[in-house]
Design a protein around this motif. Structure first.
Motif, PDB file in Angstrom:
ATOM      1  N   VAL A 115       1.519   8.579  -5.335  1.00  0.00           N
ATOM      2  CA  VAL A 115       0.437   8.552  -4.358  1.00  0.00           C
ATOM      3  C   VAL A 115       1.002   9.147  -3.077  1.00  0.00           C
ATOM      4  O   VAL A 115       1.963   8.623  -2.509  1.00  0.00           O
ATOM      5  CB  VAL A 115      -0.085   7.120  -4.115  1.00  0.00           C
ATOM      6  N   ALA A 116       0.412  10.243  -2.635  1.00  0.00           N
ATOM      7  CA  ALA A 116       0.885  10.935  -1.444  1.00  0.00           C
ATOM      8  C   ALA A 116      -0.271  11.114  -0.465  1.00  0.00           C
ATOM      9  O   ALA A 116      -1.443  11.194  -0.868  1.00  0.00           O
ATOM     10  CB  ALA A 116       1.491  12.285  -1.816  1.00  0.00           C
ATOM     11  N   ASP A 117       0.050  11.170   0.826  1.00  0.00           N
ATOM     12  CA  ASP A 117      -0.982  11.387   1.850  1.00  0.00           C
ATOM     13  C   ASP A 117      -0.421  12.301   2.930  1.00  0.00           C
ATOM     14  O   ASP A 117       0.782  12.563   2.991  1.00  0.00           O
ATOM     15  CB  ASP A 117      -1.434  10.050   2.444  1.00  0.00           C
ATOM     16  N   SER A 166     -12.663   6.082  -8.222  1.00  0.00           N
ATOM     17  CA  SER A 166     -14.047   5.621  -8.027  1.00  0.00           C
ATOM     18  C   SER A 166     -14.094   4.297  -7.265  1.00  0.00           C
ATOM     19  O   SER A 166     -15.033   4.042  -6.501  1.00  0.00           O
ATOM     20  CB  SER A 166     -14.744   5.486  -9.381  1.00  0.00           C
ATOM     21  N   LEU A 167     -13.097   3.438  -7.445  1.00  0.00           N
ATOM     22  CA  LEU A 167     -13.081   2.148  -6.753  1.00  0.00           C
ATOM     23  C   LEU A 167     -12.927   2.317  -5.245  1.00  0.00           C
ATOM     24  O   LEU A 167     -13.408   1.490  -4.461  1.00  0.00           O
ATOM     25  CB  LEU A 167     -11.938   1.279  -7.297  1.00  0.00           C
ATOM     26  N   HIS A 168     -12.227   3.372  -4.837  1.00  0.00           N
ATOM     27  CA  HIS A 168     -11.971   3.577  -3.412  1.00  0.00           C
ATOM     28  C   HIS A 168     -12.805   4.723  -2.830  1.00  0.00           C
ATOM     29  O   HIS A 168     -12.525   5.174  -1.719  1.00  0.00           O
ATOM     30  CB  HIS A 168     -10.477   3.875  -3.205  1.00  0.00           C
ATOM     31  N   GLN A 169     -13.804   5.148  -3.571  1.00  0.00           N
ATOM     32  CA  GLN A 169     -14.578   6.299  -3.105  1.00  0.00           C
ATOM     33  C   GLN A 169     -15.351   5.990  -1.830  1.00  0.00           C
ATOM     34  O   GLN A 169     -15.456   6.832  -0.928  1.00  0.00           O
ATOM     35  CB  GLN A 169     -15.548   6.754  -4.210  1.00  0.00           C
ATOM     36  N   GLU A 170     -15.880   4.779  -1.716  1.00  0.00           N
ATOM     37  CA  GLU A 170     -16.640   4.422  -0.523  1.00  0.00           C
ATOM     38  C   GLU A 170     -15.753   4.464   0.721  1.00  0.00           C
ATOM     39  O   GLU A 170     -16.150   5.005   1.769  1.00  0.00           O
ATOM     40  CB  GLU A 170     -17.258   3.025  -0.684  1.00  0.00           C
ATOM     41  N   ALA A 171     -14.530   3.888   0.612  1.00  0.00           N
ATOM     42  CA  ALA A 171     -13.611   3.928   1.752  1.00  0.00           C
ATOM     43  C   ALA A 171     -13.216   5.362   2.074  1.00  0.00           C
ATOM     44  O   ALA A 171     -13.064   5.733   3.243  1.00  0.00           O
ATOM     45  CB  ALA A 171     -12.384   3.087   1.461  1.00  0.00           C
ATOM     46  N   ALA A 193     -12.351  11.451   3.934  1.00  0.00           N
ATOM     47  CA  ALA A 193     -11.150  11.961   3.272  1.00  0.00           C
ATOM     48  C   ALA A 193     -11.507  12.499   1.897  1.00  0.00           C
ATOM     49  O   ALA A 193     -12.601  12.260   1.367  1.00  0.00           O
ATOM     50  CB  ALA A 193     -10.096  10.866   3.149  1.00  0.00           C
ATOM     51  N   CYS A 194     -10.576  13.219   1.287  1.00  0.00           N
ATOM     52  CA  CYS A 194     -10.807  13.800  -0.035  1.00  0.00           C
ATOM     53  C   CYS A 194      -9.646  13.469  -0.963  1.00  0.00           C
ATOM     54  O   CYS A 194      -8.522  13.216  -0.521  1.00  0.00           O
ATOM     55  CB  CYS A 194     -11.010  15.314   0.066  1.00  0.00           C
ATOM     56  N   TRP A 195      -9.953  13.486  -2.251  1.00  0.00           N
ATOM     57  CA  TRP A 195      -8.945  13.239  -3.282  1.00  0.00           C
ATOM     58  C   TRP A 195      -8.323  14.561  -3.732  1.00  0.00           C
ATOM     59  O   TRP A 195      -8.955  15.610  -3.719  1.00  0.00           O
ATOM     60  CB  TRP A 195      -9.558  12.573  -4.508  1.00  0.00           C
ATOM     61  N   LYS A 196      -7.067  14.452  -4.196  1.00  0.00           N
ATOM     62  CA  LYS A 196      -6.420  15.563  -4.891  1.00  0.00           C
ATOM     63  C   LYS A 196      -5.743  14.986  -6.120  1.00  0.00           C
ATOM     64  O   LYS A 196      -4.858  14.146  -6.020  1.00  0.00           O
ATOM     65  CB  LYS A 196      -5.388  16.254  -3.996  1.00  0.00           C
ATOM     66  N   LEU A 197      -6.192  15.423  -7.302  1.00  0.00           N
ATOM     67  CA  LEU A 197      -5.652  14.902  -8.563  1.00  0.00           C
ATOM     68  C   LEU A 197      -4.747  15.958  -9.177  1.00  0.00           C
ATOM     69  O   LEU A 197      -5.182  17.076  -9.468  1.00  0.00           O
ATOM     70  CB  LEU A 197      -6.793  14.563  -9.517  1.00  0.00           C
ATOM     71  N   SER A 198      -3.461  15.616  -9.374  1.00  0.00           N
ATOM     72  CA  SER A 198      -2.477  16.565  -9.909  1.00  0.00           C
ATOM     73  C   SER A 198      -1.970  16.062 -11.252  1.00  0.00           C
ATOM     74  O   SER A 198      -1.312  15.023 -11.336  1.00  0.00           O
ATOM     75  CB  SER A 198      -1.288  16.721  -8.941  1.00  0.00           C
ATOM     76  N   GLY A 236     -10.711  12.798   7.837  1.00  0.00           N
ATOM     77  CA  GLY A 236     -10.702  14.075   7.133  1.00  0.00           C
ATOM     78  C   GLY A 236      -9.395  14.349   6.411  1.00  0.00           C
ATOM     79  O   GLY A 236      -9.133  15.491   6.023  1.00  0.00           O
ATOM     80  N   GLY A 237      -8.580  13.300   6.218  1.00  0.00           N
ATOM     81  CA  GLY A 237      -7.287  13.473   5.554  1.00  0.00           C
ATOM     82  C   GLY A 237      -7.399  13.624   4.050  1.00  0.00           C
ATOM     83  O   GLY A 237      -8.501  13.719   3.480  1.00  0.00           O
ATOM     84  N   GLU A 238      -6.247  13.622   3.386  1.00  0.00           N
ATOM     85  CA  GLU A 238      -6.203  13.839   1.937  1.00  0.00           C
ATOM     86  C   GLU A 238      -5.230  12.868   1.289  1.00  0.00           C
ATOM     87  O   GLU A 238      -4.146  12.605   1.830  1.00  0.00           O
ATOM     88  CB  GLU A 238      -5.766  15.276   1.646  1.00  0.00           C
ATOM     89  N   ILE A 239      -5.626  12.342   0.147  1.00  0.00           N
ATOM     90  CA  ILE A 239      -4.754  11.475  -0.669  1.00  0.00           C
ATOM     91  C   ILE A 239      -4.596  12.135  -2.034  1.00  0.00           C
ATOM     92  O   ILE A 239      -5.588  12.498  -2.677  1.00  0.00           O
ATOM     93  CB  ILE A 239      -5.342  10.061  -0.821  1.00  0.00           C
ATOM     94  N   GLU A 240      -3.376  12.249  -2.466  1.00  0.00           N
ATOM     95  CA  GLU A 240      -3.083  12.897  -3.749  1.00  0.00           C
ATOM     96  C   GLU A 240      -2.610  11.854  -4.749  1.00  0.00           C
ATOM     97  O   GLU A 240      -1.718  11.047  -4.470  1.00  0.00           O
ATOM     98  CB  GLU A 240      -1.997  13.961  -3.576  1.00  0.00           C
ATOM     99  N   LEU A 241      -3.225  11.873  -5.935  1.00  0.00           N
ATOM    100  CA  LEU A 241      -2.769  11.069  -7.075  1.00  0.00           C
ATOM    101  C   LEU A 241      -2.195  12.035  -8.091  1.00  0.00           C
ATOM    102  O   LEU A 241      -2.873  12.992  -8.495  1.00  0.00           O
ATOM    103  CB  LEU A 241      -3.922  10.271  -7.702  1.00  0.00           C
TER     104      LEU A 241
END
Length: 448
Positions: A383-385, A310-315, A321-326, A364-369
């Motif tokens: 943290v992967a991208d 949520s802290l980085h949602q604006e950026a 970009a979109c999040w991926k939570l694993s 339009g990239g993706e960051i995975e937590l």
């Protein structure tokens, strides 16, 4: 280097332990062989001969044998006393009559041996006469080149002229001599092994002292090398903002009167921006040099990760970009994914990794937590991208200060992140991936 040193020391200590074990085994073998030597065998033969003679004496009393008793009775006593004594022969002797009963129950030849040994008959008689006169057990040893013979004689009663029980046992000295030589060889071998162990122990102590001195010199060299790299990086990071501020100020001062106000305003903005950058640089350096204060508490990992997104949602929205939570099943079922750590300090680590990922992912990239359980005692965060990844030439020193490929970055964020993770008893590493970048954090579930 330190890990390699520990392995070498461990291997040398293991070698010394093996030498000590071999020495102990050889000592045991030497003790066992010494028990088989000539002196030991003769001493053991004396004990067995005395015990057999007394057993014959006791057997006569139990059987109530008299002088007129049948020959078979006397021989039966001898057989019972000597049948468990290999190589022992014996009989009974009476003054004026000589040997009147004889048996060799363990005789290796064919048939039953009933005739007394003629060659030793004189010694048997002398020993028996002495026992008859002294009324006590007599033990005699006749040495020889090939064998020693032990004679034992004990009177049947305390009356004068009493009959005597006698036992004769042979000890092969050739075998004993071989054992003596073998014992000597083993003793020399033990000496060599002990000397080798002592030499190795001395070498270990000397190597340990030398290794400690080398480690101290290496640590000093590493500190100086690190100081040199930090100084060079710091000079570079400070020089760039200073150069920018100087250029802006000089342009403003050289501007025509009608453009002076505009350029002065631009110079002031540049000075403020570069000052802010220098302050950030100084704050990061101070964070690296000051001792970390870790305040651990129980943290709900899923809620904690959600708060980070949520802290980085604006950026992320700006970057489209979109999040991926694993979250692995093993973590979800482990006490509601509770871990003991400092949430603020670890959030600082995750923020730095997320900002690095944002700086390198495309639109339009993706960051995975991710969160997983490595073992029963450790968890793994990552943290992967899908960005451009870390350049190959930067991977070996990616966690060193001022090592960065990000525009405007100081190269101190990952160094500070590693310090925080290590303060938690964990490890921060850059994983090998086919594309993008993946930073993994391995921590104990309970870091207290």
């Amino acid at each position: 280097m330190q890990t390699h040193t520990h392995k070498v020391r461990r291997d040398l200590l293991l070698l010394w332990a093996v030498i000590a074990a071999v020495s102990a085994l050889l000592v045991w073998l030497l003790i066992e062989l010494s028990r088989q030597g000539a002196a030991s065998q003769i001493a053991e033969a004396r004990l067995h001969a005395a015990a057999s003679c007394q057993a014959m004496q006791h057997g006569v009393h139990l059987a109530r044998l008299e002088s007129a008793s049948a020959q078979a009775g006397w021989q039966a006593v001898i057989d019972l006393a000597l049948r468990e004594e290999p190589g022992s022969e014996g009989g009974f002797w009476r003054p004026g009559q000589g040997v009147f009963a004889y048996a060799f129950p363990t005789y290796d030849g064919t048939g039953v041996k009933r005739d007394p040994p003629v060659a030793e008959l004189e010694k048997i008689t002398a020993t028996a006469e002495l026992a008859s006169r002294s009324h006590q057990l007599i033990l005699e040893v006749r040495p020889g080149l090939r064998e020693a013979i032990v004679f034992a004689a004990c009177p049947l009663t305390q009356a004068p002229g009493t009959s005597v029980a006698w036992v004769m046992k042979r000890v092969l000295l050739i075998q004993a001599e071989v054992l003596n030589h073998l014992s000597l060889a083993l003793a020399l071998l033990i000496g060599l092994v002990v000397m080798s162990g002592a030499w190795l122990a001395w070498m270990l102590l000397r190597w340990q002292r030398q290794m400690a001195a080398l480690m101290q010199q290496l640590a000093q060299s590493e500190r100086m090398a690190t100081l040199g790299r930090v100084s060079a990086g710091l000079a570079h990071e400070i020089r760039n903002p200073l150069a920018t501020m100087r250029m802006k100020v000089e342009n403003a001062m050289a501007a025509a009167p009608e453009r002076y106000q505009q350029r002065s305003q631009s110079a002031f903005e540049a000075v403020l921006a570069q000052t802010s950058r220098l302050e950030s640089l100084i704050s990061s350096l101070l964070a690296l040099t000051h001792p970390l204060q870790i305040h651990k508490q129980s943290v709900d990992l899923r809620a904690w990760l959600t708060s980070l997104t949520s802290l980085h949602q604006e950026a992320m929205t700006t970057q489209q970009a979109c999040w991926k939570l694993s979250l692995s099943d093993s973590v979800v079922t482990r006490a509601q994914a509770q871990a003991v750590l400092d949430p603020d300090k670890m959030a600082q680590v995750m923020d730095n990794l997320i900002l690095n990922a944002l700086a390198h992912i495309p639109v339009g990239g993706e960051i995975e937590l991710g969160l997983d359980s490595v073992t029963s005692g450790h968890l793994r965060l990552w943290v992967a991208d899908n960005g451009s990844g870390v350049p190959a030439h930067l991977r070996p020193q990616v966690f060193e200060p001022f090592s960065t490929a990000r525009s405007g970055g100081t190269g101190l964020g990952l160094a500070l992140a590693r310090e925080i993770v290590q303060a938690h008893g964990g490890e921060l590493r850059l994983a090998d991936t086919a594309a993008g970048a993946r930073f993994e954090i391995e921590l104990p579930w309970h870091t207290s």
